[in-house]
Design an enzyme around this catalytic site. Structure first.
Site, short mmCIF file in Angstrom:
data_model
loop_
_atom_site.label_atom_id
_atom_site.label_comp_id
_atom_site.label_asym_id
_atom_site.label_seq_id
_atom_site.Cartn_x
_atom_site.Cartn_y
_atom_site.Cartn_z
N SER A 1 4.29 1.77 -7.55
CA SER A 1 3.05 2.19 -7.05
C SER A 1 3.21 2.66 -5.57
O SER A 1 3.39 3.68 -5.68
CB SER A 1 2.22 0.69 -6.90
OG SER A 1 0.85 1.00 -6.60
N HIS B 1 2.10 3.12 8.79
CA HIS B 1 1.24 3.74 10.03
C HIS B 1 1.92 3.14 11.38
O HIS B 1 1.92 1.94 11.63
CB HIS B 1 -0.28 3.25 9.71
CG HIS B 1 -0.68 3.71 8.54
ND1 HIS B 1 -1.12 4.84 7.91
CD2 HIS B 1 -1.15 2.75 7.60
CE1 HIS B 1 -1.55 4.90 6.99
NE2 HIS B 1 -1.45 3.67 6.51
N CYS C 1 3.03 -2.72 -9.12
CA CYS C 1 2.42 -3.27 -10.38
C CYS C 1 3.59 -3.87 -11.30
O CYS C 1 4.71 -3.59 -10.94
CB CYS C 1 1.92 -1.96 -11.31
SG CYS C 1 0.67 -1.06 -10.74
#
Length: 124
Positions: free
Chosen positions: A67, A72, A87
Site C-alpha cells: 500500500s 509530512h 493491505c
C-alpha cells in the site's frame, strides 16, 4: 481489502534535524526503513516546499506493493505526521507496518508522539 492504517503525529522534533528540510535525507531514511521492515517499495515522490534557504517542509510518499507510506514535515513547528497503510491480502503485513512506523518515529527523536491505529476494510 482488510488492512492496517497506522498514524503518528510527532511534536517536539528538533527543528535543526536535516530530515525535516532535506528531501534526499528523508527519502533515504524512508527507503531504508521500508526495506528493513520487510515491505516492498515500488515508487516514491518527495517534494520540498519553498526555496533552499527557507525553513520549509517536505511531503513524501513511498508506494508499497502492500500500500503506502506518507510523511509530512513542518520544521517551523518541529512537527511531523506519518501514515503507514498496508493491505493484508494474501498475508498479514501488520507486524511489518508496526516495525516500519516504530523505526520512523525513533529516527525523529520526538518529545511527543500521538499514535493511531485503524483496522480497514472490516465488514459487518
Amino acid at each position: 481489502m482488510q488492512g492496517l492504517h497506522l498514524t503518528a503525529d510527532l511534536r517536539g522534533v528538533d527543528p535543526a534535524l536535516p530530515l525535516l528540510r532535506d528531501a534526499e535525507a528523508l527519502f533515504s531514511l524512508c527507503r531504508d526503513v521500508v526495506v528493513a521492515s520487510g515491505l516492498s517499495g515500488v515508487a516514491e515522490l518527495f517534494h520540498r516546499f519553498g526555496a533552499a534557504d527557507e525553513q520549509c517542509g517536505i511531503t513524501g510518499v513511498v508506494l508499497l506493493a502492500e500500500s503506502h507510506l506518507a510523511v509530512h514535515t513542518w520544521p517551523e513547528l518541529g512537527a511531523v505526521t506519518l501514515d503507514v497503510y498496508v493491505c493484508n491480502y494474501g498475508g498479514d503485513n501488520s507486524a511489518k507496518a508496526r516495525r516500519l512506523m516504530a523505526q520512523l518515529v525513533a529516527a525523529f527523536g520526538v518529545a511527543e508522539a500521538v499514535m493511531g491505529e485503524i483496522i480497514r476494510g472490516q465488514v459487518g
